[in-house]
Design a protein around this motif. Structure first.
Motif, short mmCIF file in Angstrom:
data_model
loop_
_atom_site.label_atom_id
_atom_site.label_comp_id
_atom_site.label_asym_id
_atom_site.label_seq_id
_atom_site.Cartn_x
_atom_site.Cartn_y
_atom_site.Cartn_z
N ASN A 10 0.74 -1.05 -0.15
CA ASN A 10 0.01 0.05 -0.18
C ASN A 10 0.82 1.48 -0.02
O ASN A 10 0.61 2.04 -0.50
N LEU A 11 1.80 1.26 0.78
CA LEU A 11 2.98 2.46 0.80
C LEU A 11 3.49 2.73 -0.54
O LEU A 11 3.39 3.74 -1.08
N VAL A 12 3.99 1.65 -1.38
CA VAL A 12 4.46 1.41 -2.51
C VAL A 12 3.49 2.06 -3.61
O VAL A 12 3.66 2.94 -4.35
N ASP A 13 2.13 1.69 -3.56
CA ASP A 13 1.05 2.10 -4.49
C ASP A 13 0.84 3.48 -4.21
O ASP A 13 0.60 4.41 -5.07
N SER A 14 0.89 4.03 -2.71
CA SER A 14 0.56 5.71 -2.60
C SER A 14 1.71 6.42 -3.07
O SER A 14 1.68 7.26 -3.77
N LEU A 15 3.05 5.73 -2.96
CA LEU A 15 4.04 6.82 -3.63
C LEU A 15 4.08 6.54 -4.92
O LEU A 15 4.38 7.68 -5.83
#
Length: 732
Positions: A10-15
């Motif tokens: 989720n963090l990677v997708d948000s970035l």
């Protein structure tokens, strides 16, 4: 590791979402760093990068650790790509080209074609990635090595190395004992590692075996200083500095010479490396997330640089729009206040008891003297017109201010003139020679000349002042002129009753129409602003989502989430003034007794108030002067609002201008006239002026010529002083 990497999805997708919204250029440093760190978070393996200038023996060290010549080595810079070494059951090489072509073959000989620098020492442009599979037990533990091109050779190679360092969990920086920590190496250590949150670094010194014993001792002392000055974040009890003679170590491994491998420092380094990796693997997030913080901070700053100017622009628009609405709402309330007050005054004036008290005596006398038309035009219609104009004025104010609907004029027509029939003359008088009754339509003064006519006028005054009751026995004893006087009184009462009823009905209907005029509409906002609101919403949502994912991953951020700017719920709105509770009179509100009273011509009237003086207009009461002043204040305030609307600012003021001594004296005299000090506030100036107006208003001295002249002069001086004081207040 696999489970942990999925936790960062989720963090990677948000970035990546933030990067896409920022529309970063593909080759920009921020975008390349972001891709590298995202790849690192998604990588289930623990990556060890070997880093250093060209010809420092990076590939030689890796070959020694792997136990064979897996990677290409030579006396010139050879590694022309970032080569990833992973676990595989046999040695294989997989190369993916930029166009998507995949080359998979046994062994590593193909590296000589795709993974070394060409004759011009350039990296190949068509290679996207190079991967070598190797059956080594250390790699089987979920570890991979990354052999990087040498630095300080070409900018393109430096950029590649810089990106790949962010995707590494542990960096082995290879140093040359013959030229320990050059300026460029110190700069790379600071700029490429420390400033980017990469602190899991191990220094390995090569070529120390080529130095004389005395030189080796000096280098060892310098190495200790370098290691201690760099605060590496390694597990407790492990050094961040090791000596490995890479080429002798490789030769020893190839020969199977364990003693030689140990003396080269390779064995000690391998043991330490395996232990360090084993500990760091247990919580890979502690290694990866800190360096992510620096990249995320840059992304957040880039988002803020988009959000804040856009938010300020929309806020400026909203503030101006709200200021205009506030001014218009205040104006609507003020106009409505003036309108309601004027309507109330007209309604009170139209009330039959008030009309009778004020006009019945004069109108009856005018009727008796054959002067009704003159009285009706010069007095009654004049008063009516003034009150009607006072009502309509506010609606035109509203139309000029809001441009909603043009008002209609308020027109209350006058009833037809009174009609009376004279009674038969008494037998004992010879005043009239005509037999029988005589019908008179426009006054009886021409028939009642001389003493009899005067007697009729006197009887009108007598009857109204004495409030004669309706008694048949008393009526029979009255003189002829008293009978005629009572007919005049009744006729006027009927006239005023019809006028009151019709006027109140028309006024009630007019009030209903005013609702459509004292209002304003806020139209749809420009499409450009609507689009910017939507852009701002996307920016803010992306920023807040990224912040939330960082908090979930326990990554500290210096920023706070945005409160989303709400989109107007009703972009097109109608505003109406604050309504006061007003008794609205209509035909049905008029008591039946009042409408039916004295409808027959021969019935005497009941008068509720004593007759006013007929000779000259009465002096206004103090409350009337107060009402005039209040209306004047409303006019002034609305005029000021129009100026504010045109200027586009509710608080704009003229800049202070230097005053001459003459101007200063003039201002001081003005404040003195109002009984104030020059430091008085606007409220004090207004109150002082109000007090003087109530004291010296010329309307208070009607019928007193000498005092009237004095009051007019006094008010002229007061008005001039008030104007000067107001101007001075605006310039402060």
């Amino acid at each position: 590791m696999q489970q942990k990497s999925e936790g960062y999805k989720n963090l990677v997708d948000s970035l990546k979402s933030a990067s896409g919204l920022l529309d970063l250029k593909q080759k920009s440093q921020l975008n390349r760093d972001l891709i590298a760190i995202c790849n690192n978070l998604a990588n289930p393996n623990f990556r060890i990068a070997v880093f250093g200038p060209f010809n420092h023996g990076k590939s030689t060290l890796l070959n020694a650790m792997l136990g064979n010549r897996t990677l290409p080595i030579d006396l010139i810079p050879t590694t022309g790509a970032a080569i990833t070494v992973r676990y595989g059951s046999d040695v294989r090489t997989r190369i993916i080209l930029v166009d998507g072509t995949e080359i998979d073959c046994s062994g590593t000989e193909i590296l000589q074609q795709f993974a070394i620098l060409d004759e011009n020492r350039q990296m190949r442009k068509d290679v996207a990635s190079v991967e070598v599979l190797c059956p080594h037990p250390f790699l089987e533990m979920g570890v991979e090595f990354l052999d990087l091109p040498g630095t300080n050779d070409r900018e393109e190679q430096n950029n590649l190395v810089r990106e790949q360092l962010l995707s590494s969990d542990l960096v082995v920086q290879l140093l040359d004992a013959r030229k320990l920590m050059t300026l460029s190496e110190r700069e790379n250590l600071r700029d490429w590692l420390l400033d980017r949150g990469i602190k899991t670094v191990i220094f390995v010194v090569n070529f120390i075996n080529l130095l004389e014993p005395d030189e080796q001792k000096q280098v060892q002392n310098r190495l200790i200083f370098v290691a201690e000055s760099f605060r590496a974040e390694l597990p407790a009890g492990f050094s961040n500095l090791y000596r490995v003679d890479a080429l002798p170590a490789l030769r020893a491994r190839l020969k199977g010479d364990v003693a030689a491998a140990n003396s080269s420092g390779l064995a000690a380094f391998e043991v330490a490396l395996q232990n360090i990796v084993g500990i760091l693997q247990q919580n890979c997030g502690d290694v990866r997330l800190p360096r992510l913080q620096a990249i995320a901070s840059q992304i957040q700053l880039s988002l803020k640089n988009k959000i804040d100017p856009l938010a300020n622009e929309i806020k400026t628009f909203d503030d101006k729009q709200n200021a205009k609405i506030e001014v218009k709402q205040k104006a609507a309330n003020l106009i409505n206040q003036g309108f309601v007050t004027s309507v109330r005054e007209l309604r009170d004036w139209l009330a039959l008891p008030k009309l009778l008290a004020k006009y019945q005596a004069d109108a009856a006398v005018a009727l008796a003297e054959n002067n009704f038309k003159a009285w009706q035009t010069g007095t009654f219609k004049k008063d009516l017109t003034e009150l009607q104009l006072a009502v309509v004025k506010w609606l035109y104010q509203a139309y000029n201010f809001f441009q909603e609907q043009r008002p209609e004029d308020l027109l209350i027509p006058l009833p037809s003139e009174p009609q009376i029939t004279l009674p038969p003359r008494p037998n004992n008088t010879d005043t009239f020679s005509e037999p029988g009754s005589i019908a008179v339509g426009s006054g009886i003064g021409w028939l009642l000349g001389g003493p009899v006519g005067a007697a009729v006028v006197g009887s009108i005054s007598y009857l109204l002042n004495k409030n004669v009751q309706e008694q048949d026995e008393q009526l029979a004893k009255e003189s002829y002129h008293q009978e005629v006087a009572k007919l005049c009184i009744v006729a006027i009462e009927d006239y005023l009753s019809r006028f009151s009823h019709q006027g109140l009905t028309i006024l009630a209907e007019y009030e209903q129409k005013a609702v459509k005029i004292i209002r304003f509409t806020v139209g749809l906002e420009p499409q450009e602003i609507t689009n910017k609101r939507e852009d701002l919403r996307r920016w803010q949502n992306t920023f807040n989502q990224l912040l939330q994912e960082l908090e979930t991953a326990n990554i500290f951020s210096n920023y706070q989430s945005y409160q989303e700017t709400p989109k107007p719920q009703n972009p097109s709105r109608e505003y109406f003034p604050q309504q006061e509770t007003v008794q609205t009179s209509s035909a049905k509100d008029i008591p039946n007794q009042q409408r039916q009273e004295n409808t027959t011509k021969n019935t005497s009237t009941r008068v509720e108030s004593p007759r006013q003086q007929v000779s000259s207009p009465p002096s206004p009461r103090p409350e009337e002067v107060e009402a005039k002043f209040r209306n004047w204040e409303l006019d002034e305030e609305i005029a000021q609002m129009k100026v504010e609307m045109r200027s586009g600012s509710q608080t704009s003021k003229a800049p202070n201008q230097p005053k001459t001594e003459v101007e200063k004296d003039k201002i001081v005299r003005a404040y003195t006239t109002l009984g104030l000090q020059p430091s008085a506030s606007f409220a004090e100036v207004k109150q002082a002026y109000r007090t003087l107006v109530k004291q010296w208003h010329p309307d208070l001295f009607v019928g007193k010529p000498q005092l009237l002249q004095q009051a007019q002069e006094k008010m002229r001086i007061v008005n001039e002083a008030y104007t000067i004081c107001l101007q001075n207040q605006e310039l402060r």
